[in-house]
Design an enzyme around this catalytic site. Structure first.
Site, PDB file in Angstrom:
ATOM      1  N   SER A 118     -50.131  77.047  22.423  1.00 23.76           N
ATOM      2  CA  SER A 118     -50.996  75.855  22.465  1.00 23.76           C
ATOM      3  C   SER A 118     -50.102  74.652  22.692  1.00 23.76           C
ATOM      4  O   SER A 118     -48.895  74.703  22.449  1.00 23.76           O
ATOM      5  CB  SER A 118     -51.695  75.683  21.114  1.00 23.76           C
ATOM      6  OG  SER A 118     -50.724  75.369  20.131  1.00 23.76           O
ATOM      7  N   LYS A 156     -55.262  69.623  20.203  1.00 23.64           N
ATOM      8  CA  LYS A 156     -54.566  70.892  20.450  1.00 23.64           C
ATOM      9  C   LYS A 156     -55.358  71.618  21.524  1.00 23.64           C
ATOM     10  O   LYS A 156     -56.569  71.810  21.389  1.00 23.64           O
ATOM     11  CB  LYS A 156     -54.535  71.719  19.163  1.00 23.64           C
ATOM     12  CG  LYS A 156     -53.924  73.085  19.319  1.00 23.64           C
ATOM     13  CD  LYS A 156     -53.815  73.778  17.978  1.00 23.64           C
ATOM     14  CE  LYS A 156     -53.296  75.181  18.159  1.00 23.64           C
ATOM     15  NZ  LYS A 156     -52.351  75.556  17.091  1.00 23.64           N
ATOM     16  N   SER A 185     -56.366  65.139  13.243  1.00 28.35           N
ATOM     17  CA  SER A 185     -55.715  63.869  12.878  1.00 28.35           C
ATOM     18  C   SER A 185     -54.337  63.809  13.540  1.00 28.35           C
ATOM     19  O   SER A 185     -53.667  64.824  13.694  1.00 28.35           O
ATOM     20  CB  SER A 185     -55.553  63.713  11.374  1.00 28.35           C
ATOM     21  OG  SER A 185     -55.580  64.923  10.698  1.00 28.35           O
ATOM     22  N   TYR A 186     -53.959  62.596  13.891  1.00 25.30           N
ATOM     23  CA  TYR A 186     -52.665  62.369  14.545  1.00 25.30           C
ATOM     24  C   TYR A 186     -51.667  61.984  13.474  1.00 25.30           C
ATOM     25  O   TYR A 186     -51.868  61.009  12.749  1.00 25.30           O
ATOM     26  CB  TYR A 186     -52.820  61.248  15.576  1.00 25.30           C
ATOM     27  CG  TYR A 186     -51.521  60.735  16.143  1.00 25.30           C
ATOM     28  CD1 TYR A 186     -51.256  59.369  16.197  1.00 25.30           C
ATOM     29  CD2 TYR A 186     -50.558  61.620  16.629  1.00 25.30           C
ATOM     30  CE1 TYR A 186     -50.065  58.902  16.724  1.00 25.30           C
ATOM     31  CE2 TYR A 186     -49.363  61.154  17.155  1.00 25.30           C
ATOM     32  CZ  TYR A 186     -49.115  59.792  17.202  1.00 25.30           C
ATOM     33  OH  TYR A 186     -47.933  59.319  17.721  1.00 25.30           O
ATOM     34  N   ALA A 187     -50.615  62.782  13.337  1.00 25.10           N
ATOM     35  CA  ALA A 187     -49.573  62.501  12.332  1.00 25.10           C
ATOM     36  C   ALA A 187     -48.538  61.604  12.995  1.00 25.10           C
ATOM     37  O   ALA A 187     -47.627  62.079  13.672  1.00 25.10           O
ATOM     38  CB  ALA A 187     -48.937  63.804  11.867  1.00 25.10           C
ATOM     39  N   GLU A 197     -42.630  65.136  12.672  1.00 24.59           N
ATOM     40  CA  GLU A 197     -42.243  66.282  11.836  1.00 24.59           C
ATOM     41  C   GLU A 197     -41.234  65.890  10.761  1.00 24.59           C
ATOM     42  O   GLU A 197     -40.332  65.102  11.000  1.00 24.59           O
ATOM     43  CB  GLU A 197     -41.597  67.358  12.728  1.00 24.59           C
ATOM     44  CG  GLU A 197     -42.459  67.830  13.871  1.00 24.59           C
ATOM     45  CD  GLU A 197     -41.635  68.543  14.952  1.00 24.59           C
ATOM     46  OE1 GLU A 197     -42.169  68.770  16.030  1.00 24.59           O
ATOM     47  OE2 GLU A 197     -40.452  68.855  14.681  1.00 24.59           O
ATOM     48  N   ASP A 228     -46.072  80.675   7.355  1.00 25.91           N
ATOM     49  CA  ASP A 228     -45.016  80.194   8.262  1.00 25.91           C
ATOM     50  C   ASP A 228     -44.690  78.732   7.988  1.00 25.91           C
ATOM     51  O   ASP A 228     -44.546  77.921   8.904  1.00 25.91           O
ATOM     52  CB  ASP A 228     -45.436  80.397   9.717  1.00 25.91           C
ATOM     53  CG  ASP A 228     -44.247  80.215  10.663  1.00 25.91           C
ATOM     54  OD1 ASP A 228     -44.478  79.959  11.860  1.00 25.91           O
ATOM     55  OD2 ASP A 228     -43.099  80.288  10.184  1.00 25.91           O
ATOM     56  N   GLU A 234     -40.737  72.089  10.609  1.00 27.34           N
ATOM     57  CA  GLU A 234     -41.330  71.740  11.917  1.00 27.34           C
ATOM     58  C   GLU A 234     -42.847  71.581  11.807  1.00 27.34           C
ATOM     59  O   GLU A 234     -43.430  70.839  12.580  1.00 27.34           O
ATOM     60  CB  GLU A 234     -41.077  72.819  12.975  1.00 27.34           C
ATOM     61  CG  GLU A 234     -39.666  73.012  13.400  1.00 27.34           C
ATOM     62  CD  GLU A 234     -38.964  74.071  12.558  1.00 27.34           C
ATOM     63  OE1 GLU A 234     -39.130  74.029  11.319  1.00 27.34           O
ATOM     64  OE2 GLU A 234     -38.241  74.896  13.123  1.00 27.34           O
ATOM     65  N   ASP A 259     -50.499  73.448  11.805  1.00 21.94           N
ATOM     66  CA  ASP A 259     -50.239  74.743  12.414  1.00 21.94           C
ATOM     67  C   ASP A 259     -50.669  75.913  11.542  1.00 21.94           C
ATOM     68  O   ASP A 259     -49.864  76.485  10.792  1.00 21.94           O
ATOM     69  CB  ASP A 259     -48.751  74.894  12.745  1.00 21.94           C
ATOM     70  CG  ASP A 259     -48.555  76.078  13.677  1.00 21.94           C
ATOM     71  OD1 ASP A 259     -47.438  76.534  13.840  1.00 21.94           O
ATOM     72  OD2 ASP A 259     -49.565  76.555  14.211  1.00 21.94           O
TER      73      ASP A 259
HETATM   74  C1  LIG Z   1     -46.767  71.965  14.357  1.00 22.69           C
HETATM   75  C2  LIG Z   1     -47.241  71.575  15.728  1.00 22.69           C
HETATM   76  N1  LIG Z   1     -46.722  70.234  16.027  1.00 22.69           N
HETATM   77  C3  LIG Z   1     -47.520  69.186  15.846  1.00 22.69           C
HETATM   78  N2  LIG Z   1     -48.782  69.432  15.488  1.00 22.69           N
HETATM   79  C4  LIG Z   1     -49.658  68.407  15.249  1.00 22.69           C
HETATM   80  C5  LIG Z   1     -49.290  67.064  15.379  1.00 22.69           C
HETATM   81  C6  LIG Z   1     -47.940  66.766  15.790  1.00 22.69           C
HETATM   82  C7  LIG Z   1     -47.472  65.463  16.001  1.00 22.69           C
HETATM   83  C8  LIG Z   1     -46.169  65.228  16.406  1.00 22.69           C
HETATM   84  C9  LIG Z   1     -45.734  63.876  16.664  1.00 22.69           C
HETATM   85  C10 LIG Z   1     -46.328  62.707  16.248  1.00 22.69           C
HETATM   86  N3  LIG Z   1     -45.614  61.671  16.747  1.00 22.69           N
HETATM   87  N4  LIG Z   1     -44.613  62.167  17.460  1.00 22.69           N
HETATM   88  C11 LIG Z   1     -44.667  63.503  17.432  1.00 22.69           C
HETATM   89  C12 LIG Z   1     -45.278  66.305  16.576  1.00 22.69           C
HETATM   90  C13 LIG Z   1     -45.716  67.608  16.391  1.00 22.69           C
HETATM   91  C14 LIG Z   1     -47.041  67.856  16.008  1.00 22.69           C
HETATM   92  C15 LIG Z   1     -50.303  66.041  15.056  1.00 22.69           C
HETATM   93  O1  LIG Z   1     -50.093  64.805  15.138  1.00 22.69           O
HETATM   94  N5  LIG Z   1     -51.534  66.434  14.646  1.00 22.69           N
HETATM   95  C16 LIG Z   1     -51.906  67.747  14.534  1.00 22.69           C
HETATM   96  C17 LIG Z   1     -50.977  68.773  14.849  1.00 22.69           C
HETATM   97  C18 LIG Z   1     -51.266  70.126  14.779  1.00 22.69           C
HETATM   98  C19 LIG Z   1     -52.600  70.578  14.415  1.00 22.69           C
HETATM   99  C20 LIG Z   1     -52.646  72.098  14.471  1.00 22.69           C
HETATM  100  C21 LIG Z   1     -53.106  72.666  13.217  1.00 22.69           C
HETATM  101  C22 LIG Z   1     -53.957  72.708  14.475  1.00 22.69           C
HETATM  102  C23 LIG Z   1     -46.827  72.578  16.783  1.00 22.69           C
HETATM  103  C24 LIG Z   1     -45.313  72.619  16.866  1.00 22.69           C
HETATM  104  C25 LIG Z   1     -47.407  73.912  16.441  1.00 22.69           C
HETATM  105  C26 LIG Z   1     -47.381  72.102  18.112  1.00 22.69           C
END
Ligand SMILES: C[C@@H](Nc1nc2c(c3cc(-c4cn[nH]c4)ccc13)C(=O)N=C/C2=C\CC1CC1)C(C)(C)C
Length: 330
Positions: free
Chosen positions: A43, A60, A111-113, A117, A156, A160, A174
């Site tokens: 994804s 996503k 939601s946007y974090a 990480e 997991d 990250e 995730d």
């Molecule tokens: C862990 C995930 N990485 C991330 N998943 C999400 C982010 C996210 C944001 C940044 C970020 C923010 N600012 N700069 C980078 C970097 C990585 C992110 C976010 O804002 N909101 C929901 C997310 C995920 C929702 C998912 C449960 C359904 C992987 C590596 C799997 C893509």
């Protein structure tokens, strides 16, 4: 004479239009897609803006054909179930707002974090001061309590996929690897003891999933036991890493990392605080039944909360507090 008919109230136009607006199923056309912010194995997560509200979300996106080809349909379903179960928990998790699909793709609006990480923050400063590590370990523990109370095992957890929101509070993301116990939708009020849950047919079932090498627990590696305590092992690894800058088990290959895990082959760097060392040693235990908190009941990990490492944490108000500044470690 005609009895005066009582006028039927006509629905106010704003109400009905809002009503219909609110339930209108979103499509990708309702968002402006921005930069890619995360890239999972099947994804991609994009920053996106809702054109009606201007609000920022993480979307996503999963390619349907790829998921089917990789036989990941179950993972996607479990992730959506877990996100739905957790979306009414106010703190500690990314929230799932809505989902939609088109011919080729599935979309999850989350939601946007904004502060990315936890891993990035650790790497930026090398390692966290003890009060910063304590704060985030406490928020992670509270999130684990909520997740486990809903019979969800993450399996997991790693820096990250632990994210930080705009106020620098923790959000677990995730859920593609979760296990939802007793998810046979039969309201079993008597929880089945863990060892029975992994009935013999489970053991014969091929396990297609193992977590990320550095954080995977011995039981996930060896016997494929589904237990909440696997997330407690990962908690121990993450506390170690926040304080020392690196995960406890590291090898040039995953196989060598796995060997170190099974032999509990790790050590603490000089100056690792005693309380933190004691807690990590009580979580990184090979026998999952003997990990601190493994036998706690009632939805809170009392024995972990009461550990001296968490001295001074205000468990009831931590989500409302301003997190301690993450400053470079002098
Ligand atoms: C862990 C995930 N990485 C991330 N998943 C999400 C982010 C996210 C944001 C940044 C970020 C923010 N600012 N700069 C980078 C970097 C990585 C992110 C976010 O804002 N909101 C929901 C997310 C995920 C929702 C998912 C449960 C359904 C992987 C590596 C799997 C893509």
């Amino acid at each position: 004479s005609q009895a005066a008919a009582t006028p039927v109230p006509t629905p106010t136009s704003t109400h009905s239009s809002n009503q219909s607006f609110r339930h209108a199923k979103r499509t990708a056309k309702d968002y402006i897609f921005g930069k890619m912010i995360g890239d999972g194995c099947y994804s991609t997560v994009f920053l996106a803006k809702d054109i009606h509200t201007g609000k920022e979300y993480a979307i996503k996106v999963c390619e349907k054909s790829f998921i089917i080809r990789q036989q990941k349909v179950q993972y996607i379903k479990r992730e959506k179930d877990a996100l739905n179960l957790l979306s009414n928990v106010p703190h500690g998790f990314v929230k799932l707002y809505c989902t939609f699909q088109d011919e080729e793709r599935l979309y999850f609006v989350l939601s946007y974090a904004k502060n990315s990480e936890l891993l990035k923050r650790i790497n930026e400063v090398g390692s966290f001061e003890i009060n910063v590590a304590k704060f985030y370990a406490a928020e992670l523990l509270l999130a684990l309590e909520k997740m486990h109370a809903k019979r969800i095992i993450h399996r997991d957890l790693k820096p990250e996929n632990i994210l930080l929101d705009e106020n620098m509070h923790l959000k677990i993301a995730d859920f593609g690897t979760v296990k939802i116990l007793n998810n046979n939708n039969i309201a079993s009020d008597v929880p089945i003891p863990e060892d029975e849950q992994n009935s013999s047919n489970d053991r014969s079932r091929k396990v297609s999933f193992v977590g990320t090498a550095q954080y995977v627990s011995p039981e996930l590696l060896q016997h494929r036991v589904d237990t909440y305590a696997s997330d407690l092992w990962a908690l121990g690894c993450i506390i170690y890493q926040m304080i020392s800058g690196l995960p406890p088990f590291r090898g040039p290959t995953d196989f060598l990392t796995f060997q170190k895990i099974l032999k509990l082959d790790y050590e603490f760097p000089e100056g690792f605080p005693a309380d933190a060392k004691d807690l990590v040693e009580k979580l990184i235990v090979l026998d999952h039944n003997k990990r601190l908190g493994a036998s706690d009941q009632g939805g809170t990990y009392e024995s972990i909360r009461n550990h001296p490492f968490f001295e001074g944490i205000d468990w009831e108000n931590i989500w409302e507090q301003t997190p301690p500044k993450i400053s470079p470690y002098l």
